[in-house]
Design a protein around this motif. Structure first.
Motif, PDB file in Angstrom:
ATOM      1  N   ILE A 115      30.145 -45.633  12.556  1.00 37.24           N
ATOM      2  CA  ILE A 115      28.691 -45.611  12.743  1.00 37.24           C
ATOM      3  C   ILE A 115      27.944 -46.075  11.493  1.00 37.24           C
ATOM      4  CG2 ILE A 115      28.641 -43.931  14.612  1.00 37.24           C
ATOM      5  CD1 ILE A 115      28.104 -41.744  12.615  1.00 37.24           C
ATOM      6  N   GLY A 116      28.704 -46.612  10.534  1.00 36.82           N
ATOM      7  CA  GLY A 116      28.087 -47.214   9.357  1.00 36.82           C
ATOM      8  C   GLY A 116      27.554 -46.223   8.332  1.00 36.82           C
ATOM      9  N   ILE A 117      28.161 -45.038   8.265  1.00 40.31           N
ATOM     10  CA  ILE A 117      27.724 -44.033   7.292  1.00 40.31           C
ATOM     11  C   ILE A 117      28.835 -43.822   6.278  1.00 40.31           C
ATOM     12  CG2 ILE A 117      27.048 -41.619   6.976  1.00 40.31           C
ATOM     13  CD1 ILE A 117      25.960 -41.650   9.824  1.00 40.31           C
ATOM     14  N   ASP A 118      28.479 -43.880   5.005  1.00 43.58           N
ATOM     15  CA  ASP A 118      29.463 -43.591   3.964  1.00 43.58           C
ATOM     16  C   ASP A 118      29.436 -42.096   3.654  1.00 43.58           C
ATOM     17  OD1 ASP A 118      27.612 -43.239   1.394  1.00 43.58           O
ATOM     18  OD2 ASP A 118      26.862 -44.929   2.589  1.00 43.58           O
ATOM     19  N   THR A 119      30.472 -41.612   2.961  1.00 43.25           N
ATOM     20  CA  THR A 119      30.571 -40.178   2.682  1.00 43.25           C
ATOM     21  C   THR A 119      29.433 -39.686   1.796  1.00 43.25           C
ATOM     22  OG1 THR A 119      32.167 -40.641   0.922  1.00 43.25           O
ATOM     23  CG2 THR A 119      33.057 -39.969   3.040  1.00 43.25           C
ATOM     24  N   GLN A 120      28.928 -40.545   0.898  1.00 44.05           N
ATOM     25  CA  GLN A 120      27.808 -40.133   0.046  1.00 44.05           C
ATOM     26  C   GLN A 120      26.546 -39.879   0.882  1.00 44.05           C
ATOM     27  OE1 GLN A 120      29.612 -42.948  -0.818  1.00 44.05           O
ATOM     28  NE2 GLN A 120      30.762 -42.074  -2.521  1.00 44.05           N
ATOM     29  N   SER A 121      26.274 -40.726   1.848  1.00 39.94           N
ATOM     30  CA  SER A 121      25.111 -40.538   2.717  1.00 39.94           C
ATOM     31  C   SER A 121      25.258 -39.268   3.547  1.00 39.94           C
ATOM     32  CB  SER A 121      24.930 -41.731   3.657  1.00 39.94           C
ATOM     33  OG  SER A 121      24.704 -42.903   2.926  1.00 39.94           O
ATOM     34  N   ALA A 169      20.080 -24.713  -5.344  1.00 39.98           N
ATOM     35  CA  ALA A 169      20.776 -25.304  -6.491  1.00 39.98           C
ATOM     36  C   ALA A 169      21.998 -26.103  -6.038  1.00 39.98           C
ATOM     37  CB  ALA A 169      21.187 -24.208  -7.472  1.00 39.98           C
ATOM     38  N   LEU A 170      22.744 -25.569  -5.068  1.00 41.10           N
ATOM     39  CA  LEU A 170      23.899 -26.287  -4.532  1.00 41.10           C
ATOM     40  C   LEU A 170      23.459 -27.582  -3.864  1.00 41.10           C
ATOM     41  CD1 LEU A 170      26.936 -26.421  -3.750  1.00 41.10           C
ATOM     42  CD2 LEU A 170      26.341 -25.107  -1.721  1.00 41.10           C
ATOM     43  N   ALA A 171      22.357 -27.522  -3.127  1.00 42.73           N
ATOM     44  CA  ALA A 171      21.834 -28.716  -2.456  1.00 42.73           C
ATOM     45  C   ALA A 171      21.434 -29.772  -3.476  1.00 42.73           C
ATOM     46  CB  ALA A 171      20.639 -28.348  -1.574  1.00 42.73           C
ATOM     47  N   VAL A 172      20.779 -29.346  -4.546  1.00 41.42           N
ATOM     48  CA  VAL A 172      20.366 -30.290  -5.585  1.00 41.42           C
ATOM     49  C   VAL A 172      21.598 -30.922  -6.230  1.00 41.42           C
ATOM     50  CG1 VAL A 172      19.260 -30.474  -7.861  1.00 41.42           C
ATOM     51  CG2 VAL A 172      18.136 -29.200  -6.018  1.00 41.42           C
ATOM     52  N   LYS A 173      22.628 -30.095  -6.502  1.00 40.49           N
ATOM     53  CA  LYS A 173      23.863 -30.615  -7.104  1.00 40.49           C
ATOM     54  C   LYS A 173      24.522 -31.640  -6.169  1.00 40.49           C
ATOM     55  CE  LYS A 173      28.386 -29.307  -8.737  1.00 40.49           C
ATOM     56  NZ  LYS A 173      29.387 -28.270  -8.834  1.00 40.49           N
ATOM     57  N   LEU A 174      24.641 -31.298  -4.882  1.00 35.39           N
ATOM     58  CA  LEU A 174      25.223 -32.230  -3.907  1.00 35.39           C
ATOM     59  C   LEU A 174      24.416 -33.520  -3.829  1.00 35.39           C
ATOM     60  CD1 LEU A 174      26.219 -30.151  -0.743  1.00 35.39           C
ATOM     61  CD2 LEU A 174      27.648 -31.815  -1.913  1.00 35.39           C
ATOM     62  N   PHE A 175      23.102 -33.367  -3.797  1.00 38.95           N
ATOM     63  CA  PHE A 175      22.216 -34.526  -3.703  1.00 38.95           C
ATOM     64  C   PHE A 175      22.376 -35.414  -4.937  1.00 38.95           C
ATOM     65  CE2 PHE A 175      18.225 -36.838  -3.932  1.00 38.95           C
ATOM     66  CZ  PHE A 175      18.050 -37.241  -2.618  1.00 38.95           C
ATOM     67  N   LYS A 176      22.354 -34.769  -6.117  1.00 42.37           N
ATOM     68  CA  LYS A 176      22.448 -35.503  -7.379  1.00 42.37           C
ATOM     69  C   LYS A 176      23.785 -36.236  -7.510  1.00 42.37           C
ATOM     70  CE  LYS A 176      22.603 -33.576 -11.576  1.00 42.37           C
ATOM     71  NZ  LYS A 176      22.283 -32.639 -12.639  1.00 42.37           N
ATOM     72  N   SER A 177      24.887 -35.545  -7.157  1.00 45.57           N
ATOM     73  CA  SER A 177      26.196 -36.173  -7.317  1.00 45.57           C
ATOM     74  C   SER A 177      26.424 -37.306  -6.319  1.00 45.57           C
ATOM     75  CB  SER A 177      27.309 -35.122  -7.211  1.00 45.57           C
ATOM     76  OG  SER A 177      27.342 -34.575  -5.924  1.00 45.57           O
ATOM     77  N   ASN A 178      25.736 -37.279  -5.201  1.00 47.69           N
ATOM     78  CA  ASN A 178      25.911 -38.329  -4.205  1.00 47.69           C
ATOM     79  C   ASN A 178      24.845 -39.401  -4.279  1.00 47.69           C
ATOM     80  OD1 ASN A 178      28.291 -37.617  -2.420  1.00 47.69           O
ATOM     81  ND2 ASN A 178      27.214 -35.690  -2.602  1.00 47.69           N
ATOM     82  N   TRP A 179      23.757 -39.148  -4.969  1.00 51.21           N
ATOM     83  CA  TRP A 179      22.673 -40.118  -5.096  1.00 51.21           C
ATOM     84  C   TRP A 179      23.132 -41.371  -5.825  1.00 51.21           C
ATOM     85  CZ3 TRP A 179      18.392 -41.025  -2.710  1.00 51.21           C
ATOM     86  CH2 TRP A 179      17.456 -41.891  -3.256  1.00 51.21           C
ATOM     87  N   VAL A 180      24.003 -41.178  -6.819  1.00 52.91           N
ATOM     88  CA  VAL A 180      24.536 -42.324  -7.573  1.00 52.91           C
ATOM     89  C   VAL A 180      25.283 -43.257  -6.636  1.00 52.91           C
ATOM     90  CG1 VAL A 180      26.122 -43.003  -9.422  1.00 52.91           C
ATOM     91  CG2 VAL A 180      24.672 -40.995  -9.714  1.00 52.91           C
ATOM     92  N   GLY A 181      26.087 -42.682  -5.732  1.00 52.19           N
ATOM     93  CA  GLY A 181      26.830 -43.489  -4.762  1.00 52.19           C
ATOM     94  C   GLY A 181      25.926 -44.221  -3.786  1.00 52.19           C
ATOM     95  N   LEU A 182      24.768 -43.609  -3.507  1.00 54.78           N
ATOM     96  CA  LEU A 182      23.833 -44.250  -2.581  1.00 54.78           C
ATOM     97  C   LEU A 182      23.148 -45.449  -3.233  1.00 54.78           C
ATOM     98  CD1 LEU A 182      22.061 -41.146  -0.998  1.00 54.78           C
ATOM     99  CD2 LEU A 182      23.667 -42.684   0.107  1.00 54.78           C
ATOM    100  N   ASN A 183      22.891 -45.353  -4.528  1.00 55.49           N
ATOM    101  CA  ASN A 183      22.196 -46.431  -5.234  1.00 55.49           C
ATOM    102  C   ASN A 183      23.112 -47.529  -5.732  1.00 55.49           C
ATOM    103  OD1 ASN A 183      19.589 -45.387  -4.988  1.00 55.49           O
ATOM    104  ND2 ASN A 183      19.896 -44.010  -6.710  1.00 55.49           N
ATOM    105  N   GLY A 184      24.412 -47.204  -5.851  1.00 58.40           N
ATOM    106  CA  GLY A 184      25.326 -48.165  -6.468  1.00 58.40           C
ATOM    107  C   GLY A 184      26.085 -49.013  -5.546  1.00 58.40           C
TER     108      GLY A 184
END
Length: 192
Positions: free
Chosen positions: A65-71, A177-192
């Motif tokens: 369905i065109g979704i990567d694990t970071q998304s 805090a967990l949500a922010v950590k998950l978001f932050k660690s996966n945001w790099v993958g979304l932008n890169g």
């Protein structure tokens, strides 16, 4: 196909930390207080099936369905963030019918028990551990999940209203805090 005790313990503990069913007790109590139907057996089976599907087909399903694990992980982080806000502010964002079967599955099964963190962890574990080892880790965690879900009324009685309010607010902050950590660690993958 080796099933070693050390690897099995490692996988089990990693999944236990990610699932964090003990940390979810205040959320589950909140759902019960809102009149949501919590069926421990159905929730455990549904979470187990979701984990198994993701263990064997997760990357392929997301890719299809065109979704990567970071998304996927980022979307899960947003849902966890909203649950944390509910707990801290005492508001209802997730609406549902108390008699509905859906109450057991959203947000209990997904994203709390078998959320984005758990599902992406299963994919990551596949790169290092054998499938039988991961299956044993999943099974042990599902037994713990079922036990905790059955014991929620006991926890409710032991903690009382004041204790639950303190825990609810504290775990709300932890979820955010967990949500922010998950978001932050996966945001790099979304932008890169």
């Amino acid at each position: 196909m080796d099933l070693t005790l050390k690897d099995t313990l490692t996988v089990t503990l990693v999944l236990f930390a990610v699932i964090d069913i003990l940390g979810s007790i205040p959320v589950i109590v909140t759902l019960r207080e809102k009149g949501r139907n919590i069926a421990p057996g159905k929730a455990t089976v549904a979470a187990g099936l979701l984990m198994l599907v993701f263990l064997f087909l997760g990357e392929q399903l997301l890719g299809l369905i065109g979704i990567d694990t970071q998304s996927f992980a980022t979307a899960g982080a947003i849902v966890i963030f909203l649950i944390g806000l509910e707990m801290i502010l005492g508001i209802n964002l997730f609406q549902g019918h108390p008699s509905s079967e859906v109450s057991t599955f959203v947000p209990l099964v997904f994203p709390l028990i078998a959320g984005a963190g758990t599902l992406t962890t299963l994919i990551a574990l596949k790169s290092t551990y054998t499938t039988p080892t991961i299956l044993v880790g999943v099974l042990v965690n599902l037994v713990v999940v079922y036990g905790v879900l059955r014991a929620v009324p006991w926890f409710q009685r032991q903690l009382g209203v004041g204790g639950l309010e303190v825990l609810r607010r504290a775990f709300g902050v932890i979820l955010i805090a967990l949500a922010v950590k998950l978001f932050k660690s996966n945001w790099v993958g979304l932008n890169g």
